[in-house]
Design a protein around this motif. Structure first.
Motif, mmCIF file in Angstrom:
data_model
loop_
_atom_site.group_PDB
_atom_site.id
_atom_site.type_symbol
_atom_site.label_atom_id
_atom_site.label_comp_id
_atom_site.label_asym_id
_atom_site.label_seq_id
_atom_site.Cartn_x
_atom_site.Cartn_y
_atom_site.Cartn_z
ATOM 1 N N ALA A 126 17.552 2.978 0.149
ATOM 2 C CA ALA A 126 16.603 2.745 1.236
ATOM 3 C C ALA A 126 15.962 4.079 1.578
ATOM 4 O O ALA A 126 16.472 5.145 1.211
ATOM 5 C CB ALA A 126 17.330 2.155 2.448
ATOM 6 N N PHE A 127 14.822 4.006 2.281
ATOM 7 C CA PHE A 127 14.226 5.295 2.693
ATOM 8 C C PHE A 127 13.666 5.153 4.103
ATOM 9 O O PHE A 127 13.284 4.075 4.543
ATOM 10 C CB PHE A 127 13.152 5.752 1.710
ATOM 11 N N TYR A 128 13.693 6.325 4.793
ATOM 12 C CA TYR A 128 13.223 6.390 6.173
ATOM 13 C C TYR A 128 11.719 6.639 6.205
ATOM 14 O O TYR A 128 11.106 6.976 5.187
ATOM 15 C CB TYR A 128 13.961 7.504 6.914
ATOM 16 N N PRO A 129 11.119 6.486 7.391
ATOM 17 C CA PRO A 129 9.672 6.756 7.495
ATOM 18 C C PRO A 129 9.281 8.165 7.067
ATOM 19 O O PRO A 129 8.152 8.405 6.630
ATOM 20 C CB PRO A 129 9.381 6.515 8.978
ATOM 21 N N ASP A 130 10.252 9.121 7.196
ATOM 22 C CA ASP A 130 9.944 10.486 6.757
ATOM 23 C C ASP A 130 10.147 10.654 5.259
ATOM 24 O O ASP A 130 10.139 11.755 4.741
ATOM 25 C CB ASP A 130 10.818 11.487 7.522
ATOM 26 N N ARG A 131 10.384 9.454 4.549
ATOM 27 C CA ARG A 131 10.469 9.378 3.101
ATOM 28 C C ARG A 131 11.742 9.999 2.529
ATOM 29 O O ARG A 131 11.821 10.321 1.355
ATOM 30 C CB ARG A 131 9.223 9.993 2.432
ATOM 31 N N ARG A 132 12.757 10.165 3.355
ATOM 32 C CA ARG A 132 14.052 10.621 2.839
ATOM 33 C C ARG A 132 14.789 9.419 2.246
ATOM 34 O O ARG A 132 14.799 8.336 2.838
ATOM 35 C CB ARG A 132 14.890 11.227 3.958
ATOM 36 N N ILE A 133 15.435 9.646 1.132
ATOM 37 C CA ILE A 133 16.127 8.588 0.391
ATOM 38 C C ILE A 133 17.614 8.624 0.747
ATOM 39 O O ILE A 133 18.226 9.696 0.821
ATOM 40 C CB ILE A 133 15.947 8.771 -1.122
ATOM 41 N N LYS A 166 0.815 -1.220 0.000
ATOM 42 C CA LYS A 166 0.000 0.000 0.000
ATOM 43 C C LYS A 166 0.850 1.271 0.000
ATOM 44 O O LYS A 166 0.394 2.337 -0.401
ATOM 45 C CB LYS A 166 -0.939 -0.007 1.195
ATOM 46 N N ASP A 167 2.060 1.218 0.488
ATOM 47 C CA ASP A 167 2.929 2.390 0.550
ATOM 48 C C ASP A 167 3.957 2.282 -0.554
ATOM 49 O O ASP A 167 4.626 1.262 -0.680
ATOM 50 C CB ASP A 167 3.627 2.436 1.918
ATOM 51 N N LYS A 168 4.125 3.346 -1.348
ATOM 52 C CA LYS A 168 5.092 3.322 -2.437
ATOM 53 C C LYS A 168 5.846 4.641 -2.491
ATOM 54 O O LYS A 168 5.386 5.670 -1.986
ATOM 55 C CB LYS A 168 4.409 3.040 -3.764
ATOM 56 N N LEU A 169 7.011 4.620 -3.106
ATOM 57 C CA LEU A 169 7.865 5.797 -3.208
ATOM 58 C C LEU A 169 8.413 5.849 -4.623
ATOM 59 O O LEU A 169 8.976 4.876 -5.116
ATOM 60 C CB LEU A 169 9.026 5.687 -2.198
ATOM 61 N N ILE A 170 8.250 6.984 -5.274
ATOM 62 C CA ILE A 170 8.733 7.159 -6.646
ATOM 63 C C ILE A 170 10.080 7.856 -6.590
ATOM 64 O O ILE A 170 10.228 8.925 -5.993
ATOM 65 C CB ILE A 170 7.738 7.989 -7.481
ATOM 66 N N VAL A 171 11.100 7.229 -7.177
ATOM 67 C CA VAL A 171 12.460 7.768 -7.194
ATOM 68 C C VAL A 171 12.833 8.097 -8.630
ATOM 69 O O VAL A 171 12.630 7.280 -9.528
ATOM 70 C CB VAL A 171 13.458 6.741 -6.613
ATOM 71 N N THR A 172 13.373 9.324 -8.825
ATOM 72 C CA THR A 172 13.798 9.764 -10.157
ATOM 73 C C THR A 172 15.308 9.922 -10.174
ATOM 74 O O THR A 172 15.973 9.858 -9.138
ATOM 75 C CB THR A 172 13.136 11.095 -10.529
ATOM 76 N N ALA A 173 15.841 10.145 -11.339
ATOM 77 C CA ALA A 173 17.288 10.308 -11.496
ATOM 78 C C ALA A 173 17.793 11.567 -10.831
ATOM 79 O O ALA A 173 18.998 11.693 -10.565
ATOM 80 C CB ALA A 173 17.642 10.312 -12.984
ATOM 81 N N MET A 174 16.914 12.522 -10.545
ATOM 82 C CA MET A 174 17.339 13.790 -9.952
ATOM 83 C C MET A 174 17.392 13.712 -8.435
ATOM 84 O O MET A 174 17.905 14.642 -7.787
ATOM 85 C CB MET A 174 16.378 14.912 -10.380
ATOM 86 N N ASP A 175 16.867 12.655 -7.800
ATOM 87 C CA ASP A 175 16.861 12.565 -6.340
ATOM 88 C C ASP A 175 18.274 12.326 -5.822
ATOM 89 O O ASP A 175 19.087 11.652 -6.460
ATOM 90 C CB ASP A 175 15.937 11.432 -5.877
ATOM 91 N N SER A 176 18.548 12.893 -4.612
ATOM 92 C CA SER A 176 19.888 12.783 -4.010
ATOM 93 C C SER A 176 19.809 12.054 -2.684
ATOM 94 O O SER A 176 18.773 12.023 -2.014
ATOM 95 C CB SER A 176 20.491 14.176 -3.785
ATOM 96 N N CYS A 177 20.963 11.498 -2.284
ATOM 97 C CA CYS A 177 21.067 10.799 -0.989
ATOM 98 C C CYS A 177 21.063 11.830 0.126
ATOM 99 O O CYS A 177 21.771 12.862 0.067
ATOM 100 C CB CYS A 177 22.347 9.966 -0.956
#
Length: 585
Positions: free
Chosen positions: A562-569, A538-549
């Motif tokens: 990986a990502f945290y509950p606050d949705r940081r990648i 039910k929970d999903k996260l969309i990651v693009t090429a522009m996202d940073s660590c």
């Protein structure tokens, strides 16, 4: 330099050291001569001449010490000289052969000293000579390639050592003879040992020289003499031990000289062939044939020991064992048959017959069931269908995968349903239809002609519906029910198979209920897994090429994330760094 007195005048001249040494040797001042010789050598004199003088000093000193009965010092001097070993040995009586003794040359005073040696002198002298010979033997082994005629010298040394030990240290004789490199002269040593009555050591001498037949002849001679127990070579144990030490290359000797042990000591003869050092190397087929020709019972014991104790197993060994047992059973059978005919005994179950026959059949059955390498066809041929060994035949047919013949014997000849069912249980894994064959054997029995037992006038088998139904009831799980029902006669009453049908229905009902329960449990597990899947999806996260660590601030690219509950990648590798996720949102 001049020296004067009231009436005389002397001139003192310094003589050459070499001259002084020679003079001192003449005066038998050997220690002083040795010191001056050493001084001459150190001052740069003629080294070769000094070496020769040193040899002369040691030789003359050695003879001088011998004359004065200082034997230890004499032998020590001889050790440093170049006197031949035979010449030193010849100083003492009865050590060299007469021919060799006559060749030795000695100064007159040495000859006189030899003639007046007392028993005590000889004893003391031989002790010193032993040490001299041992040292010479060591040097000879060490520098053998540099010494001419070393072989002959070693023979003289070892033979003389033997004679010395015989006089002073008899316990050392055997140790010398057992040395692998001993060179004792056979004839001289044999003569000396016989003179000293050392028969046990003579056997060791023969053995060390590879004269096995001569040794075994002597052992046999003494073992078969009267009152042999009083003699050191009495009894069979010496021959047994000697034969145990021989290898497969001496199998003919082993066979020849084991005969009298087998004949006179059958309880001990097997030790010859089952010694741990040779039991695996001896040619077993030859041993079996040899023992069988003399005493089949011992051959049988030998084969049993090979299998039970030494785990030696092959088709030839197992065939020989079983064939021997069959022959023993065959030889005992006529006596049992005569007892039956006379009414002395009633017919007995296999293995329970009186006397040796019952024991032999038990042993035969035991090995037929236990051994794995024998040839059933060969054993069946040895049986020859001359005596009614039905149980043994059944076991052999089972080994040949001829289950129909085996079951025919159990069901209609032996009439032993328990054995038949045990047979089915044993062979079910290799023949899934064996229980069906058992059922068919009771419902539709075949003729006994296939068993070739016409000689014994057996009754033709008859159908036994009671036994067949009993087999169906107790073993229906291992039988195709449809095929089993087809075997039943058309006039079979339902009440006859009621128990069988009820058992099948109970079993089928039980299986049906168990399957329904399993189906419900599987359905429940399936629903649970689907629910968990929906929860995690039910929970999903969309990651693009522009996202940073969030840790290293680099683009995530195609790395594991990986990502945290606050949705940081974050990069998966950056998770190990000590950062606290932002939980403010």
């Amino acid at each position: 330099m001049f020296v004067a007195s009231a009436t005389h005048l002397w001139e003192l001249k310094l003589n050459d050291l070499v001259y002084q040494v020679d003079k001192l040797i003449t005066l038998k001042q050997f220690e002083l001569a040795e010191a001056l010789n050493k001084m001459s050598h150190e001052r740069g004199g003629d080294h070769e001449h000094a070496s020769r003088q040193r040899t002369v000093i040691n030789t003359q000193a050695a003879y001088h010490e011998f004359i004065n009965k200082r034997y230890e010092k004499s032998m020590s001097r001889f050790q440093k000289s170049n006197v031949e070993v035979a010449n030193v040995i010849g100083l003492f009586p009865d050590l060299l052969s007469k021919k060799m003794q006559d060749k030795q040359q000695y100064p007159p005073e040495i000859v006189e000293a030899r003639n007046y040696l007392t028993t005590k002198d000889i004893e003391t002298g031989l002790e010193a000579l032993e040490k001299y010979l041992v040292a010479k033997r060591f040097d000879l082994n060490k520098y053998e390639e540099e010494v001419s005629n070393s072989k002959q010298t070693k023979i003289i040394i070892d033979t003389t050592l033997l004679k010395c030990y015989l006089q002073n240290k008899p316990k050392m004789v055997a140790s010398l003879l057992r040395l692998k490199d001993n060179e004792c002269h056979t004839v001289e040593s044999e003569r000396a040992l016989k003179r000293a009555r050392r028969m046990n050591d003579i056997i060791i001498l023969y053995k060390s020289k590879g004269m096995h037949e001569k040794a075994l002849t002597v052992l046999k001679q003494y073992a078969n003499m009267q009152n042999t127990q009083k003699h050191e070579l009495g009894g069979p144990e010496h021959t047994i031990k000697y034969l145990q030490d021989l290898g497969p290359e001496d199998i003919d000797l082993i066979k020849e000289y084991s005969k009298w042990v087998i004949e006179k000591h059958p309880d001990r003869c097997l030790d010859i062939f089952t010694d741990p050092s040779t039991v695996h190397s001896l040619p077993k087929e030859q041993v079996v044939q040899h023992l069988k020709s003399l005493n089949p019972d011992i051959a049988l014991q030998y084969l049993e020991r090979l299998i039970d104790i030494w785990n030696v197993s092959s088709q030839e060994i197992e065939n020989s064992l079983i064939t021997l047992l069959v022959e023993k059973v065959s030889s005992e059978w006529p006596a049992y048959q005569g007892m039956l005919a006379a009414g002395v005994v009633a017919p007995c179950a296999p293995g329970s017959e009186p006397g040796q026959l019952g024991t032999l059949r038990l042993r035969l059955t035991h090995f037929l069931e236990r051994l794995q390498n024998y040839s059933p066809a060969t054993v069946i041929q040895s049986l020859g269908y001359e005596i009614p060994l039905y149980q043994e035949l059944a076991i052999l047919y089972g080994r040949q995968k001829e289950c129909d013949k085996a079951l025919m014997l159990y069901c209609h000849v032996l009439k032993d349903r328990t054995k038949a069912e045990e047979f089915c249980s044993k062979y079910y894994e290799t023949d899934k239809e064996v229980y069906y064959k058992l059922l068919r054997m009771y419902q539709c029995p075949k003729s006994l002609e296939a068993l070739r037992l016409d000689k014994f006038k057996l009754d033709e088998p008859k159908a036994d519906m009671g036994a067949a139904i009993d087999i169906l009831v107790r073993h229906y799980k291992y039988i195709d029910v449809k095929e089993a029902l087809r075997l039943l006669p058309e006039d079979t009453k339902l009440q006859d198979v009621e128990e069988f049908m009820c058992a099948i229905l109970r079993d089928r009902t039980k299986d049906s209920r168990r399957n329904l329960l399993l189906k419900s449990l599987n359905l429940s597990d399936n629903l649970k897994v689907k629910s968990q899947k929906m929860f995690y999806q039910k929970d999903k996260l969309i990651v693009t090429a522009m996202d940073s660590c969030a840790v290293c601030n680099k683009r995530v690219g195609e790395c594991a994330i990986a990502f945290y509950p606050d949705r940081r990648i974050v990069h998966y590798g950056c998770m190990s760094r000590d950062i606290q996720p932002d939980t403010s949102s």
